[in-house]
Write an enzyme that holds these catalytic residues in place. Sequence first.
Site, mmCIF file in Angstrom:
data_model
loop_
_atom_site.group_PDB
_atom_site.id
_atom_site.type_symbol
_atom_site.label_atom_id
_atom_site.label_comp_id
_atom_site.label_asym_id
_atom_site.label_seq_id
_atom_site.Cartn_x
_atom_site.Cartn_y
_atom_site.Cartn_z
ATOM 1 N N CYS A 74 69.638 -23.686 -52.272
ATOM 2 C CA CYS A 74 68.567 -22.698 -52.457
ATOM 3 C C CYS A 74 67.842 -22.346 -51.157
ATOM 4 C CB CYS A 74 67.572 -23.188 -53.501
ATOM 5 S SG CYS A 74 68.363 -23.364 -55.108
ATOM 6 N N ASN B 234 67.639 -17.935 -61.537
ATOM 7 C CA ASN B 234 67.705 -18.540 -60.202
ATOM 8 C C ASN B 234 69.088 -18.245 -59.613
ATOM 9 O OD1 ASN B 234 68.065 -20.309 -58.040
ATOM 10 N ND2 ASN B 234 66.964 -21.993 -59.013
ATOM 11 N N HIS C 125 61.461 -18.728 -53.006
ATOM 12 C CA HIS C 125 62.744 -18.836 -53.703
ATOM 13 C C HIS C 125 62.453 -18.878 -55.196
ATOM 14 C CE1 HIS C 125 66.317 -20.310 -55.459
ATOM 15 N NE2 HIS C 125 65.845 -21.523 -55.672
HETATM 16 O O1 UT7 Z 1 66.474 -23.934 -57.321
HETATM 17 C C1 UT7 Z 1 66.664 -25.274 -56.969
HETATM 18 C C2 UT7 Z 1 65.499 -26.056 -57.297
HETATM 19 N N1 UT7 Z 1 65.395 -26.212 -58.727
HETATM 20 C C3 UT7 Z 1 64.210 -26.333 -59.251
HETATM 21 O O2 UT7 Z 1 63.236 -26.218 -58.562
HETATM 22 C C4 UT7 Z 1 64.125 -26.664 -60.719
HETATM 23 C C5 UT7 Z 1 63.001 -27.632 -60.941
HETATM 24 N N2 UT7 Z 1 62.907 -28.089 -62.309
HETATM 25 C C6 UT7 Z 1 62.594 -27.291 -63.338
HETATM 26 O O3 UT7 Z 1 62.424 -26.102 -63.170
HETATM 27 C C7 UT7 Z 1 62.373 -27.922 -64.691
HETATM 28 O O4 UT7 Z 1 62.436 -29.320 -64.564
HETATM 29 C C8 UT7 Z 1 63.380 -27.454 -65.762
HETATM 30 C C9 UT7 Z 1 63.108 -26.005 -66.137
HETATM 31 C C10 UT7 Z 1 64.802 -27.613 -65.297
HETATM 32 C C11 UT7 Z 1 63.231 -28.278 -67.029
HETATM 33 O O5 UT7 Z 1 61.912 -28.211 -67.501
HETATM 34 P P1 UT7 Z 1 61.118 -29.545 -67.868
HETATM 35 O O6 UT7 Z 1 59.815 -29.105 -68.356
HETATM 36 O O7 UT7 Z 1 61.165 -30.452 -66.685
HETATM 37 O O8 UT7 Z 1 61.967 -30.108 -69.071
HETATM 38 P P2 UT7 Z 1 62.715 -31.516 -69.226
HETATM 39 O O9 UT7 Z 1 63.942 -31.545 -68.384
HETATM 40 O O10 UT7 Z 1 61.726 -32.618 -69.070
HETATM 41 O O11 UT7 Z 1 63.158 -31.452 -70.720
HETATM 42 C C12 UT7 Z 1 62.180 -31.411 -71.795
HETATM 43 C C13 UT7 Z 1 62.916 -31.324 -73.124
HETATM 44 C C14 UT7 Z 1 64.002 -32.386 -73.297
HETATM 45 O O12 UT7 Z 1 64.025 -32.750 -74.662
HETATM 46 P P3 UT7 Z 1 63.269 -34.083 -75.154
HETATM 47 O O13 UT7 Z 1 63.910 -35.215 -74.391
HETATM 48 O O14 UT7 Z 1 61.826 -33.896 -74.813
HETATM 49 O O15 UT7 Z 1 63.563 -34.091 -76.611
HETATM 50 C C15 UT7 Z 1 65.273 -31.633 -72.981
HETATM 51 O O16 UT7 Z 1 66.397 -32.178 -73.614
HETATM 52 O O17 UT7 Z 1 63.580 -30.054 -73.230
HETATM 53 C C16 UT7 Z 1 64.969 -30.273 -73.542
HETATM 54 N N3 UT7 Z 1 65.732 -29.205 -72.894
HETATM 55 C C17 UT7 Z 1 65.931 -28.012 -73.479
HETATM 56 N N4 UT7 Z 1 65.560 -27.528 -74.668
HETATM 57 C C18 UT7 Z 1 65.898 -26.269 -74.958
HETATM 58 C C19 UT7 Z 1 66.308 -29.195 -71.660
HETATM 59 N N5 UT7 Z 1 66.877 -27.998 -71.438
HETATM 60 C C20 UT7 Z 1 66.663 -27.259 -72.542
HETATM 61 C C21 UT7 Z 1 66.995 -25.949 -72.909
HETATM 62 N N6 UT7 Z 1 66.596 -25.477 -74.123
HETATM 63 N N7 UT7 Z 1 67.676 -25.121 -72.082
#
Ligand code: UT7
Length: 333
Positions: free
Chosen positions: A115, A290, A260
């Site tokens: 990125c 992204n 970004h």
């Molecule tokens: O560009 C390179 C750099 N990348 C970034 O900067 C990305 C940084 N990270 C993020 O943007 C976020 O961490 C994400 C958008 C990837 C994820 O958001 P989050 O709020 O950190 O969610 P999480 O990974 O903690 O997941 C929360 C819940 C989980 O379920 P449980 O364990 O709480 O039941 C996941 O399994 O959301 C679930 N989950 C989803 N649910 C519906 C994960 N992905 C999805 C999805 N749809 N696509």
Amino acid sequence: MSYYSIIKGCGHYTPEQVIHNNDLAAIMPTSDEWIVDRTGIRERRYFEEGKDTVANMGARAARMAMEQAGVEAQQIDLIVFATITSEYYFPGSGVLLQRELGVPGIPAIDLKMQCSGFIYALSVADQFIRTGTYKTALVVGAEIQSNAVEFSERGRNMAVIFADGAGAVVLQATTSPEHRILSTHLHADGTHAEELYMRHPGSLQKQRLTHEMLDNGSLLPHMNGQAVFKHAVTRFAEVIDEALKANDCKPSDIDLLIPHQANLRISEYIREKLQLPEAKVFNNIQRYGNTTAASIPIALSEAVQAGKLKPGDLLCMAAFGSGFTWASALVRW
Ligand code: UT7
């Protein structure tokens, strides 16, 4: 004589196929609400096989940038191409773009910096121009990622975010210190390499590709979203601060910030930290997701089209991503 680089033209190309959140919700367990809440993304573009390639999308963006710059392909004397999704394992997309543009002989450098790729590429081109080695550089970021993700529960955290597109700028040498790239700042910390990576097919094991890799999901990109998020918000702020301090500027001097496009929540966090009004931060992740190395040049090109930059404005671009890598560039427009 001192040379500087000026951004003479910007361009972008995004594939025609629009994929809405509900299209994804129809094929895997996710929802429009989850995606909008956690990322800000509403739709993204996916490439069309047989039509779009990383290099030809890069070439379309490059042609737009060259037209804006009033530069012919034959005037380009350096290509720097940032991508993590080249057509072939090798060679990289730079030589393929060069072939598309019909400019054999000039150097084509590929950069795999995820990125942060576009700012790294901009910095490399800027250094060559400052040393007087080259006069007109094409800096491109392009990605096709929609075919690297899996539309399933195990792949959904990546699948909803990453998408396809291309952006480019033409840099030219100038002796005027007024309108130019003021500085670039590059960083990396490989301690966290496996927090956001794609392990296979790599060179670690005797067999690069096995059925087991396909079955156990280890061919998919992996991201520890929360760890990446935490580092991102810290590093973005640091590297913007570094750019401002190096040029004796303060946050309120920024006329336009192009972060970004990783996550709208990250952009918002940085905007609040810098106490910038909404109008001073350009976001288009809502429409494109992204696009990794392409995200900043696409946003820059759209910002220029929308008349968001006028001569003399202070533009700050900043990125954070896999590696970890992070970078910023400050430009007097
Ligand atoms: O560009 C390179 C750099 N990348 C970034 O900067 C990305 C940084 N990270 C993020 O943007 C976020 O961490 C994400 C958008 C990837 C994820 O958001 P989050 O709020 O950190 O969610 P999480 O990974 O903690 O997941 C929360 C819940 C989980 O379920 P449980 O364990 O709480 O039941 C996941 O399994 O959301 C679930 N989950 C989803 N649910 C519906 C994960 N992905 C999805 C999805 N749809 N696509």
